[in-house]
Design a protein around this motif. Structure first.
Motif, short mmCIF file in Angstrom:
data_model
loop_
_atom_site.label_atom_id
_atom_site.label_comp_id
_atom_site.label_asym_id
_atom_site.label_seq_id
_atom_site.Cartn_x
_atom_site.Cartn_y
_atom_site.Cartn_z
N GLU A 24 20.39 75.81 59.25
CA GLU A 24 19.18 75.06 59.54
C GLU A 24 19.44 73.56 59.55
O GLU A 24 20.28 73.05 58.81
CB GLU A 24 18.12 75.38 58.49
N ALA A 25 18.69 72.86 60.40
CA ALA A 25 18.75 71.41 60.41
C ALA A 25 17.82 70.88 59.33
O ALA A 25 16.85 71.54 58.94
CB ALA A 25 18.33 70.88 61.78
N PRO A 26 18.08 69.67 58.82
CA PRO A 26 17.16 69.09 57.83
C PRO A 26 15.75 69.00 58.41
O PRO A 26 15.58 68.62 59.57
CB PRO A 26 17.76 67.71 57.57
N PRO A 27 14.73 69.35 57.67
CA PRO A 27 13.36 69.31 58.22
C PRO A 27 12.92 67.88 58.48
O PRO A 27 13.21 66.96 57.70
CB PRO A 27 12.54 69.95 57.11
N GLU A 28 12.23 67.68 59.60
CA GLU A 28 11.71 66.37 59.93
C GLU A 28 10.33 66.15 59.31
O GLU A 28 9.94 65.01 59.06
CB GLU A 28 11.61 66.21 61.44
N ASN A 29 9.60 67.25 59.07
CA ASN A 29 8.26 67.16 58.51
C ASN A 29 8.14 68.06 57.29
O ASN A 29 8.85 69.06 57.15
CB ASN A 29 7.21 67.57 59.55
N GLY A 30 7.22 67.71 56.42
CA GLY A 30 6.91 68.57 55.30
C GLY A 30 5.78 69.51 55.64
O GLY A 30 5.08 69.34 56.66
N THR A 60 9.13 69.64 51.45
CA THR A 60 9.16 68.27 51.93
C THR A 60 10.60 67.78 52.08
O THR A 60 11.46 68.12 51.25
CB THR A 60 8.41 67.33 50.96
N PRO A 61 10.90 67.05 53.16
CA PRO A 61 12.25 66.47 53.27
C PRO A 61 12.44 65.37 52.23
O PRO A 61 11.50 64.66 51.86
CB PRO A 61 12.26 65.91 54.69
N VAL A 62 13.67 65.23 51.78
CA VAL A 62 14.04 64.18 50.84
C VAL A 62 15.26 63.48 51.42
O VAL A 62 16.36 64.05 51.45
CB VAL A 62 14.36 64.74 49.44
N GLY A 63 15.08 62.26 51.89
CA GLY A 63 16.17 61.59 52.57
C GLY A 63 16.48 62.26 53.89
O GLY A 63 15.64 62.96 54.48
N SER A 64 17.70 62.10 54.37
CA SER A 64 18.07 62.64 55.68
C SER A 64 18.80 63.97 55.61
O SER A 64 19.03 64.60 56.64
CB SER A 64 18.97 61.63 56.41
N ALA A 65 19.18 64.43 54.40
CA ALA A 65 20.00 65.63 54.31
C ALA A 65 19.54 66.59 53.22
O ALA A 65 20.28 67.51 52.88
CB ALA A 65 21.47 65.25 54.08
N HIS A 105 20.55 71.28 50.48
CA HIS A 105 21.33 70.21 51.12
C HIS A 105 21.85 70.73 52.45
O HIS A 105 22.31 71.86 52.56
CB HIS A 105 22.50 69.79 50.23
N TYR A 106 21.80 69.86 53.48
CA TYR A 106 22.17 70.25 54.84
C TYR A 106 23.34 69.42 55.33
O TYR A 106 23.41 68.21 55.09
CB TYR A 106 20.99 70.02 55.80
N THR A 107 24.26 70.08 56.03
CA THR A 107 25.26 69.38 56.86
C THR A 107 25.16 69.97 58.26
O THR A 107 24.31 70.83 58.54
CB THR A 107 26.68 69.56 56.30
N ASP A 108 26.05 69.55 59.15
CA ASP A 108 25.99 70.06 60.53
C ASP A 108 26.16 71.57 60.59
O ASP A 108 25.54 72.24 61.43
CB ASP A 108 27.06 69.39 61.39
N LEU A 109 27.00 72.13 59.71
CA LEU A 109 27.31 73.55 59.80
C LEU A 109 26.97 74.34 58.55
O LEU A 109 27.16 75.56 58.53
CB LEU A 109 28.81 73.73 60.10
N THR A 110 26.45 73.70 57.52
CA THR A 110 26.21 74.42 56.27
C THR A 110 24.87 74.05 55.65
O THR A 110 24.28 73.01 55.95
CB THR A 110 27.31 74.11 55.23
N THR A 111 24.40 74.94 54.80
CA THR A 111 23.30 74.62 53.87
C THR A 111 23.69 75.15 52.50
O THR A 111 24.43 76.13 52.38
CB THR A 111 21.96 75.27 54.29
#
Length: 367
Positions: A24-30, A60-65, A105-111
């Motif tokens: 998954e990508a980091p959420p943009e919205n909560g 809710t997202p916290v920061g960018s990742a 926590h999110y990276t390009d290929l992992t959570t």
């Protein structure tokens, strides 16, 4: 602890798993969601257990990742539960409060997700810790996932049959999700559970269960998108086996159909069958209207209906609508089980037909 049996049924009946093709990508919205569940089960001539359960959840997202999720639910359970087989209903009332939180926590290929849970009712307290992660390939067509959940429970029944009993359960899972085509997505999940401690029901007549319960599950899912209608079919098969000698099969079919105006309809059919626990005491009409005595030499025995051999069917429909940042869902399900619906084994004798209706309302807002 018939309350826990009912909650297990609810968890199965209300689950609507989603497949993910990639990390998954980091959420943009909560999101903030409120849900309300109303459950009522019955057998011929008697309403049994009713559960009402308001629930609030936040993501809710916290920061960018990073993201933070939290959930709180209050189960209120009232009614009556069979003391043995399906006869001799005994009154019950209880309330459970449960909270769980997790951080991802999110990276390009992992959570990577770590979580904690806590629930408490008058006679049962459960504490849990969990760790889960996903790893996707570079093309993001394949995703692996793994997880572990550790539970530590304390049991103090009001009848004081036992005091400060404990149960320890470790659940582990490993999964694989694969994009098969532009229209097809498949998933394979394996689960292993190892538990030790108090598994008996202190409120049931003739109930003495092993202090170890292990189980394994295999889950297969296939999602197929139909381009002509814009809908998606979701098919799944689950196999379960445990050290009580229960073998269970679950087939589920759903169809998600988007409609004009932001509406979505999702009909559902679920078929279930299980064999009886090896220490289940079958009903003997010679003992009517009293509970059937277990064999004199039996070390373990139970007359709990949910450890009998039976089959079950669930019919459901979910109606959803999205309006900008808001979404509304209404789900209705009808569950019914009978002993003669068991697939691969003769059903347990003289179990009364069992029915349940489940209604759930959900309101969600993005922010």
């Amino acid at each position: 602890m018939s309350q826990n049996s009912t909650r297990s049924l609810l968890a199965a009946a209300l689950s609507l798993p989603l497949l993910s093709a990639q990390a998954e990508a980091p959420p943009e919205n909560g999101t903030l969601a409120f849900k309300y569940l109303d459950y009522q089960d019955s057998q011929p001539g008697a309403n049994r257990v009713r559960v009402t359960a308001p629930e609030v959840s936040l993501m809710t997202p916290v920061g960018s990742a990073w993201s933070l999720s939290a959930n709180h639910i209050v189960d209120s359970i009232t009614g009556a539960s069979p003391a043995y087989h399906t006869e001799a209903l005994t009154r019950l009332h209880d309330q459970r409060r449960a909270t769980d939180v997790s951080v991802t926590h999110y990276t390009d290929l992992t959570t990577a997700t770590i979580g904690a849970s806590y629930s408490a009712e008058a006679d049962y307290v459960s504490r849990g810790l969990s760790l889960a992660g996903t790893l996707s390939t570079e093309d993001k067509n394949t995703t692996w996932n793994a997880g572990i959940n550790i539970l530590r429970d304390t049991i103090d029944p009001s009848n004081q049959l036992v005091s400060n009993e404990r149960k320890r359960v470790t659940d582990m899972s490993l999964g694989w999700t694969q994009v098969l085509s532009t229209h097809d997505l498949a998933q394979l999940l394996l689960g292993v559970s190892r538990g030790q401690g108090y598994y008996s029901d202190p409120y049931k007549i003739f109930d003495q269960r092993p202090r170890t319960r292990n189980h394994e599950t295999l889950l297969l899912r296939w999602n197929h998108h139909l381009e002509a209608s814009g809908g998606t079919s979701r098919l799944s098969y689950r196999y379960y086996q445990d050290s009580f000698a229960i073998r269970a099969h679950t087939l589920t079919a759903e169809y998600v159909q988007p409609l004009a105006g932001g509406w979505t309809l999702t009909p559902q059919v679920r078929l279930y069958s299980q064999s009886a626990a090896e220490f289940y005491v079958e009903h003997d009409s010679n003992f009517d209207p009293f509970p059937t005595n277990p064999p004199a030499s039996a070390a373990y025995y139970t007359e709990e209906q949910r450890l009998a051999a039976f089959g079950a069917r669930t019919l459901g429909l979910t109606v959803s609508r999205k309006l900008g940042l808001w979404s509304v869902d209404l789900r209705a399900q009808h569950y019914e089980q009978r002993s003669n619906w068991a697939w691969s084994a003769s059903g347990s004798r003289n179990l009364a037909p069992f029915r349940a209706r489940i209604l759930q309302f959900a309101l969600t807002r993005q922010f």
